[in-house]
Design a protein around this motif. Structure first.
Motif, short mmCIF file in Angstrom:
data_model
loop_
_atom_site.label_atom_id
_atom_site.label_comp_id
_atom_site.label_asym_id
_atom_site.label_seq_id
_atom_site.Cartn_x
_atom_site.Cartn_y
_atom_site.Cartn_z
N ARG A 101 0.82 -1.35 0.03
CA ARG A 101 0.10 0.03 -0.01
C ARG A 101 0.82 1.19 -0.02
O ARG A 101 0.41 2.33 -0.41
CB ARG A 101 -0.93 0.09 1.13
CG ARG A 101 -1.88 -1.05 1.26
CD ARG A 101 -2.87 -1.03 2.50
NE ARG A 101 -3.37 0.28 2.85
CZ ARG A 101 -3.90 0.35 3.88
NH1 ARG A 101 -3.89 0.03 4.91
NH2 ARG A 101 -4.64 1.91 4.04
N PRO A 124 3.15 -6.99 -8.87
CA PRO A 124 1.70 -7.42 -9.05
C PRO A 124 1.81 -9.36 -9.08
O PRO A 124 0.70 -9.70 -8.35
CB PRO A 124 1.21 -6.93 -10.29
CG PRO A 124 2.02 -6.02 -10.69
CD PRO A 124 3.42 -6.11 -9.99
N ILE A 139 -1.39 -4.45 -16.89
CA ILE A 139 -0.78 -3.69 -15.57
C ILE A 139 0.34 -3.02 -16.01
O ILE A 139 0.80 -1.85 -15.69
CB ILE A 139 -0.65 -4.46 -14.28
CG1 ILE A 139 -1.84 -4.76 -13.78
CG2 ILE A 139 0.33 -3.97 -13.36
CD1 ILE A 139 -1.92 -5.23 -12.22
N ASP A 142 0.03 -0.23 -18.36
CA ASP A 142 -0.40 0.94 -17.75
C ASP A 142 0.37 1.76 -16.90
O ASP A 142 0.61 2.82 -16.71
CB ASP A 142 -1.71 0.40 -16.79
CG ASP A 142 -2.47 1.73 -16.05
OD1 ASP A 142 -2.81 1.55 -14.75
OD2 ASP A 142 -2.81 2.53 -16.64
N SER A 143 1.04 0.91 -16.04
CA SER A 143 2.27 1.41 -15.10
C SER A 143 3.34 2.25 -15.87
O SER A 143 3.68 3.33 -15.50
CB SER A 143 2.91 0.49 -14.19
OG SER A 143 1.85 -0.43 -13.51
N LYS A 146 1.86 5.48 -17.16
CA LYS A 146 1.69 6.45 -15.87
C LYS A 146 3.05 7.22 -15.70
O LYS A 146 3.20 8.06 -15.23
CB LYS A 146 0.90 5.91 -14.88
CG LYS A 146 -0.38 5.51 -14.78
CD LYS A 146 -1.10 6.06 -13.42
CE LYS A 146 -2.49 5.56 -13.45
NZ LYS A 146 -2.73 4.07 -13.15
N ILE A 178 4.37 1.69 -8.93
CA ILE A 178 2.97 2.14 -8.97
C ILE A 178 2.23 0.71 -9.37
O ILE A 178 1.16 0.66 -9.18
CB ILE A 178 2.71 3.14 -10.25
CG1 ILE A 178 3.48 4.41 -10.16
CG2 ILE A 178 1.30 3.14 -10.92
CD1 ILE A 178 3.43 5.48 -11.11
N GLN A 181 -0.20 -1.00 -7.33
CA GLN A 181 -1.44 0.01 -7.03
C GLN A 181 -1.31 0.55 -5.50
O GLN A 181 -2.16 0.15 -4.62
CB GLN A 181 -2.75 -0.86 -7.37
CG GLN A 181 -2.89 -1.06 -8.70
CD GLN A 181 -3.82 -2.01 -8.99
OE1 GLN A 181 -4.09 -2.80 -8.18
NE2 GLN A 181 -3.87 -2.42 -10.34
N GLU A 183 -1.16 3.25 -2.43
CA GLU A 183 -2.10 4.52 -1.98
C GLU A 183 -1.07 5.69 -1.95
O GLU A 183 -1.38 6.86 -2.08
CB GLU A 183 -2.88 4.54 -0.79
CG GLU A 183 -3.98 3.39 -1.05
CD GLU A 183 -4.54 2.71 0.41
OE1 GLU A 183 -4.60 1.49 0.36
OE2 GLU A 183 -4.42 3.41 1.48
N ASN A 212 -3.34 10.79 -8.11
CA ASN A 212 -3.95 9.74 -7.66
C ASN A 212 -3.32 9.07 -6.61
O ASN A 212 -3.71 8.09 -5.95
CB ASN A 212 -3.90 8.53 -9.05
CG ASN A 212 -4.46 9.11 -10.13
OD1 ASN A 212 -5.80 9.37 -10.15
ND2 ASN A 212 -3.76 8.81 -11.33
#
Lengths: 267, 241, 406
Positions: A101, A124, A139, A142-143, A146, A178, A181, A183, A212
């Motif tokens: 996290r 992941p 993923i 996407d990462s 980003k 990232i 995922q 926080e 984000n």
């Protein structure tokens, strides 16, 4: 007459929710105390910068947020560090899950000696976030997108991660962080090993990421803290001297020590 | 700011800035004193000298401009250092305008001396003294970074305003009594206005000094007592006597 | 004969000449890769081998094959009549000749009654004669090979009955009292099984211990004491391990003597410190930034070690293991203590069969009185050295192949 305060650049209009609430944190390395009674709030979806001279405890503070200090035997942390209201040092929290996290990016880029794809897919996989090949592919793409690296590496995903330039490697490490995922993203002087253009790219990336993620960045460069953060905390010899909105800290700080540090009157 | 910067060159640059402001301010002070002297004594030679010397003030303003821009680019000053640089830039611009007003007074002196002596020399002289004192004090306040001294200057402007209002009435009265004095008196009206404006500029400098020290502008309004904008002389008395 | 051919022959002769007749060089070169062999026409007459005609395996095994073989040799020299001369002629044959024929007949009884050509080894004394080692100045009666035997030998050679060929026996048979029948295969098999046991014991335990000490052990006094002890163990004389094996494995646990299992266990104890120290060095060389990166992603300690640290340290670990194995291969003293010094003629089939190892075989042969064993000792040493060179070359190759830059 009433004064109208114009908004300082980068400031938010309403206060953000508190993500990390730390109170009365002391950190000891054996007999030596590194942090004295630090109470600091990290807010959601904004960048908090920690500044201060060398050895003032900012990296120590950062590492206690995701319990990386656990790897050092003689390190002891007391006080309350709460993520979304739950003490991270309590028994309910699984350290492995905590670190998923709360991600971390280090000073010297340290991609694994594997392929670019594997670097990003590792996180992941071990956390079970993605299992099938298509999920993992998604993923990874996407990462990397980003992190602003996708276009540059999409044709060479199976080359070694260590073959990229310094700035690209650091962006790879950010993509890797990232991908699980998180926080919160903790960054320990992420640009100190990079040239100015790579640094600027990373700063731009941080600015995009804060929509984000909540970001805490330790930096030696005050200009970087001024450019990139919305809140700044000044540490000195293990004490939290002052914390506040970045614009205010760099134009009219309350504490004389803060003023002396940012104007270069003592290091 | 008791401690010095770790980089000594930074402190040298800041001192250089102070020196430039001090030099500029000194010139402006002299220019003003000479322009008033020239006016009272009807000395056209002195007035000509003042007109010529205004260039020096302009030149120093250019130097201050360049110096502040270079400091902003090279030193990235923060907090109080930033305020020092910004206020230096503003104050230089204000002093340059004070210089221009002094030059204007001297120009009008040349015109006035062509007609017969007239006018409330004493009031003007009084006004000039007060304003000169203000300029002197406010420059000290800047160099010492003394906000309280600056506050005094702000208060003194009340007297200047009062003097200006009475001067305005006096000159109107003169003009009504003797139409031949109208051109000289009109010039004197402008001179009076210039002196009053110089006083206002001195208070601007004072407010900037306050900002430099405290990080925000003073929020109490200063007392303004300039009634000249509302003054009308009733000439029905004359018609009725 | 063309120019190149004559040059070739001149070259071969140039190499061969210094060796022929020079005993020291012969021994040094272990020239016994080449052997003398008979090609004899042997009549496997039924009445000698199996008079009853039952083809009973027991009968076949006990038949007088010596007679059969000697008859064939006698046929070459019909004028040898006296018993003394016959004895001398018989001594040209190796004892193994009759066993070879026995094996042929037992495997295929259908051969009985036929005349077959068999290749059998010559007695090793004649091998020495051929290599020019026999000193002709000594009196005839004192020599191993008399003048008459020399004449017979040369005659057979001219007739093409005796040829020089590659000594496959050396590589395929186990130890024997007869030098011409002795081979290293038994020792090689013994070494092989011992090495397997050593590897299977020392590698997992050593690597696991190194991983534990490096990654998981708390940094306190107990760990320090363990580390110091391991470093010291690496310097303990190997015979002490042999004593330990004898006392604990054989006396206390009652394991059989002279078997590769016990030998492997003793050698494993000896190799463990080497592997642990090399593995720790390899693990230490993995940069901490890799560990931190993995931890920061939320990997558990086990995942960090197994996914990242071990793969990166593996080249160093393997190199250390191979070097440790090569050391163990050449160890003699500890194995002597646990009994692997016995004279074993059977080739071991498993880890609980009695066996010997190459270095011990070298030691045994060096002790034997027969002249011919001297050169066989040298040959065995060469084989041992060849193994060691191959293993070390493998270590170098592995290191180069997996060398990484962080």
């Amino acid at each position: 007459m009433t004064t109208v305060t114009p908004p300082t650049p980068g400031a938010t209009t309403e206060p953000r929710r508190v993500k990390y609430s730390t109170k009365n944190v002391d950190v000891f390395y054996g007999a030596k105390q590194a942090l004295f009674d630090v109470s600091l709030d990290i807010h959601e979806y904004e960048v908090t910068a920690l500044i201060g001279p060398s050895g003032c405890g900012k990296s120590t503070y950062l590492r206690s947020l995701n319990r990386m200090n656990d790897t050092i035997d003689i390190c002891r942390v007391t006080g309350s560090i709460e993520l979304d209201g739950i003490d991270v040092y309590s028994d309910e929290i699984d350290v492995v899950h905590l670190r998923a996290r709360v991600g971390m990016v280090f000073q010297k880029p340290n991609p694994f000696p594997k392929t670019i794809f594997e670097n990003v897919a590792y996180g992941p996989r071990i956390h079970g976030i993605a299992t099938s090949k298509s999920e993992i592919d998604a993923i990874v793409e996407d990462s990397l997108t980003k992190a602003g690296l996708w276009k540059e590496v999409k044709d060479r995903l199976d080359e070694a991660g260590t073959g990229l330039s310094g700035g690209q490697q650091q962006r790879l490490c950010i993509a890797r962080a990232i991908a699980v995922q998180p926080e919160v993203i903790l960054m320990d002087e992420p640009c100190s090993a990079l040239d100015p253009i790579a640094t600027a790219r990373i700063e731009e990336l941080i600015d995009e990421l804060r929509n984000n993620f909540s970001i805490v960045i330790v930096t030696h460069s005050m200009q970087q803290a001024a450019r990139v953060s919305q809140r700044t905390a000044f540490f000195h010899l293990g004490d939290l001297v002052e914390v506040g909105e970045t614009g205010k800290i760099f134009t009219t700080p309350d504490d004389q020590k803060t003023q002396d540090y940012i104007t270069g009157r003592f290091g | 700011m008791v401690t010095e910067h770790i980089v000594t060159k930074f402190d040298e640059d800041l001192n250089q800035l102070d020196n430039l402001i001090a030099e500029m301010g000194g010139h402006a002070e002299h220019q003003f004193a000479d322009s008033i002297k020239g006016l009272i004594r009807r000395d056209t030679e002195l007035a000509e000298k003042v007109i010529l010397n205004d260039k020096r003030i302009d030149a120093i303003e250019v130097a201050v401009d360049q110096h502040t821009i270079s400091m902003l680019a090279l030193r990235q000053p923060m907090a109080d250092d930033l305020r020092v640089v910004i206020t230096a830039l503003r104050i230089a611009s204000i002093i340059e305008r004070i210089g221009d007003y002094s030059k204007n007074i001297s120009k009008r002196t040349v015109a006035i001396t062509q007609s017969a002596p007239v006018g409330p020399a004493r009031t003007i002289s009084r006004m000039g003294d007060v304003v000169q004192g203000m300029i002197n004090t406010v420059l000290d306040a800047y160099l010492q970074r003394n906000a309280d001294l600056a506050e005094d200057v702000r208060q003194r402007d009340e007297e200047v305003d009062a003097l200006h209002t009475s001067l305005f009435r006096e000159l109107l009265t003169y003009m009504m009594e003797d139409p031949r004095s109208i051109s000289a008196c009109t010039h004197l009206l402008f001179v009076a206005k210039n002196i009053e404006r110089i006083g206002d500029h001195a208070t601007n400098i004072a407010e900037n000094v306050y900002f430099l020290v405290h990080g925000k502008m003073p929020d109490e309004t200063r007392p303004k007592d300039d009634q000249s904008s509302y003054t009308m002389i009733d000439d029905s008395d004359k018609n009725n006597n | 004969m063309s120019n190149t051919e004559s040059n070739h022959i001149r070259l071969v002769n140039a190499i061969y000449e210094p060796i022929r007749g020079n005993t020291t060089l012969l021994e040094a070169w272990g020239f016994y890769l080449f052997n003398q062999e008979f090609e004899l026409e042997i009549e496997l007459s039924e009445d000698v081998i199996d008079p009853s005609g039952t083809r009973d395996p027991a009968t076949l095994a006990r038949a007088n094959y010596r007679k059969v073989v000697f008859d064939a040799l006698l046929a070459e020299f019909p004028d040898v009549k006296s018993r003394g001369d016959k004895r001398k002629l018989r001594s040209m044959l190796s004892r193994g000749a009759s066993f070879q024929v026995q094996k042929l007949v037992v495997d295929d009884p259908g051969l009985i009654g036929q005349r077959i050509n068999v290749v059998v080894p010559v007695s090793s004394d004649f091998d020495l004669y051929e290599k020019g080692v026999i000193n002709k100045d000594v009196a005839d009666a004192d020599r191993r090979v008399s003048d008459q035997q020399m004449i017979w030998h040369d005659t057979l050679k001219e007739r093409g009955r005796i040829t020089t060929s590659f000594n496959t026996t050396f590589f395929t048979s186990a130890d024997s009292r007869e030098p011409e029948l002795a081979g290293i295969w038994g020792a090689v098999s013994g070494s092989f099984f011992t090495m397997i046991v050593t590897l299977l014991l020392s590698f997992p335990i050593g690597v696991a211990a190194a991983v534990y000490l490096e990654e998981f052990a708390p940094k306190n006094r107990i760990t320090q004491i363990i580390e110091v002890n391991i470093n010291n163990l690496a310097a303990v004389p190997s015979i002490v391990y042999g004593l330990l094996g004898l006392a604990v494995f054989i006396n206390f646990f009652g394991l059989p003597r002279s078997v590769p299992l016990v030998g492997g266990m003793v050698l494993a104890l000896m190799t463990l410190p080497t592997i642990i120290i090399a593995s720790r060095a390899a693990l230490k060389a993995v940069p901490p930034s890799i560990r931190e990166a993995a931890l920061g992603l939320g990997a558990s300690r086990m995942q960090v070690v197994s996914h990242h640290v071990l793969p990166l340290a593996m080249p160093g670990i393997l190199t250390g293991t191979i070097i440790g194995m090569a050391q163990a291969l050449g160890e003699t003293a500890p194995l002597l203590m646990i009994g692997m010094v016995a004279f074993i003629v059977d080739i071991p089939g498993g880890i609980t069969d009695p066996a010997t190892v190459l270095p011990v075989q070298v030691y045994l042969w060096a002790d034997s009185p027969e002249r011919a064993f001297v050169a066989r000792t040298s040959a065995a040493i060469m084989v041992l050295l060849a193994f060691l060179i191959v293993m070390n070359a493998l270590a170098v190759l592995l290191r180069k192949k997996f060398e990484r830059r962080w």
